[in-house]
Design an enzyme around this catalytic site. Sequence first.
Site, PDB file in Angstrom:
ATOM      1  N   SER A 148       0.854  -1.095   0.049  1.00 47.47           N
ATOM      2  CA  SER A 148      -0.033  -0.014   0.110  1.00 47.47           C
ATOM      3  C   SER A 148       0.896   1.342  -0.033  1.00 47.47           C
ATOM      4  CB  SER A 148      -0.980  -0.074   1.254  1.00 47.47           C
ATOM      5  OG  SER A 148      -2.024   0.885   1.057  1.00 47.47           O
ATOM      6  N   ASP A 278      -9.471  -6.025  -4.564  1.00 48.14           N
ATOM      7  CA  ASP A 278      -8.989  -4.949  -3.846  1.00 48.14           C
ATOM      8  C   ASP A 278      -9.932  -3.982  -3.841  1.00 48.14           C
ATOM      9  OD1 ASP A 278      -7.731  -2.806  -2.641  1.00 48.14           O
ATOM     10  OD2 ASP A 278      -5.674  -3.488  -3.357  1.00 48.14           O
ATOM     11  N   HIS A 306      -7.535  -5.702  -0.343  1.00 44.71           N
ATOM     12  CA  HIS A 306      -6.482  -5.067  -0.375  1.00 44.71           C
ATOM     13  C   HIS A 306      -5.268  -5.729   0.978  1.00 44.71           C
ATOM     14  CE1 HIS A 306      -3.994  -1.301  -0.576  1.00 44.71           C
ATOM     15  NE2 HIS A 306      -4.166  -1.087   0.609  1.00 44.71           N
TER      16      HIS A 306
END
Length: 337
Positions: A148, A278, A306
């Site tokens: 991320s 995601d 995610h």
Amino acid sequence: MDLDMLNMFVIAGGTLAIPILAFVASFLLWPSALIRIYYWYWRRALGMQVRYANYDDYQFCYSYRGRPGYRPSILMLHGFSAHKDMWLSIVKFLPKNLHLVCVDMPGHEGTTRSDLDDYSISGQAKRIHQFVECIKLNRKPFHLVGTSMGGNVAGVYAAQYPEDICSLTLICPAGLPSTTDSKFIKQLRELQESKRIDRIPLIPSTPEEMADMLKLCSYVRFKVPQQILQGLVDVRIPHNEFYRKLFLEIVDEKSRHSLHENMSKIKAPTQVIWGKQDQVLDVSGASVLASAIPDCHVYILENCGHSVVVERPRKTANLILEFLALLHSIDNNKKQA
């Protein structure tokens, strides 16, 4: 039963009752304390040791296991509002003889937080380079892993400090434009239009908002007790003001597409892992990276959101190990040729 025997049972029962009552009280009254104890215990069980490194007046907090050897060390960069312990679920499935380093990102957990610091993606990459130099991790090129926000930083790091990196793993990285808006991006747009940007879905302040965030980040539906949700919120609330500042910094024009702007400079063999479902960062980002980075290996995980590190830790660990083994094999073949 004689009196001595009865007294023994009473004492034994009382001795057992005390930790049980303490656990129940912690769960009901101080769930955040229980969460901290949980991470402390898990670190010890996996052999991860916590250390601090200083660069001038700046302090980095990190955990590590093993020592540098013939195989590359692995440095792991966590995502927005997380901490070094988020990697423990993957550490569990990695060999104990690998040298692993998990660092708290700038401003997070035990690493220095300063209002004067540069929290842009390039600013964070510079700080991580300072950390690497502090612990002399770059004596030999290492494998860099980021997820991320940490994936965004890892990609920029690999572009700016190519001599430090032998290979790279990006897990659902931020910093890329997308042709398809994720659920999270749509929520942000709605909040901007209603001028309620202070209600960022990744910064919960109630157990209900925490539950919504977990649903947003995970395809797998975890059944989390209300008390644990409360504990997770309690741990985060003191940091929410910083998280808001950081979030606005990394979505600013200076950082929003940092990885996209730097991906053509990445020369290290790169692995991209992305959850197909995601809802935070659309999976189409994987093809963007694959088209720009030579020798890019892409793995799309079915039935995964995610939070790849939490949802599919064993699979993720295996993919990283297989990627490193492949690179080692290729390197050996080149030497023999």
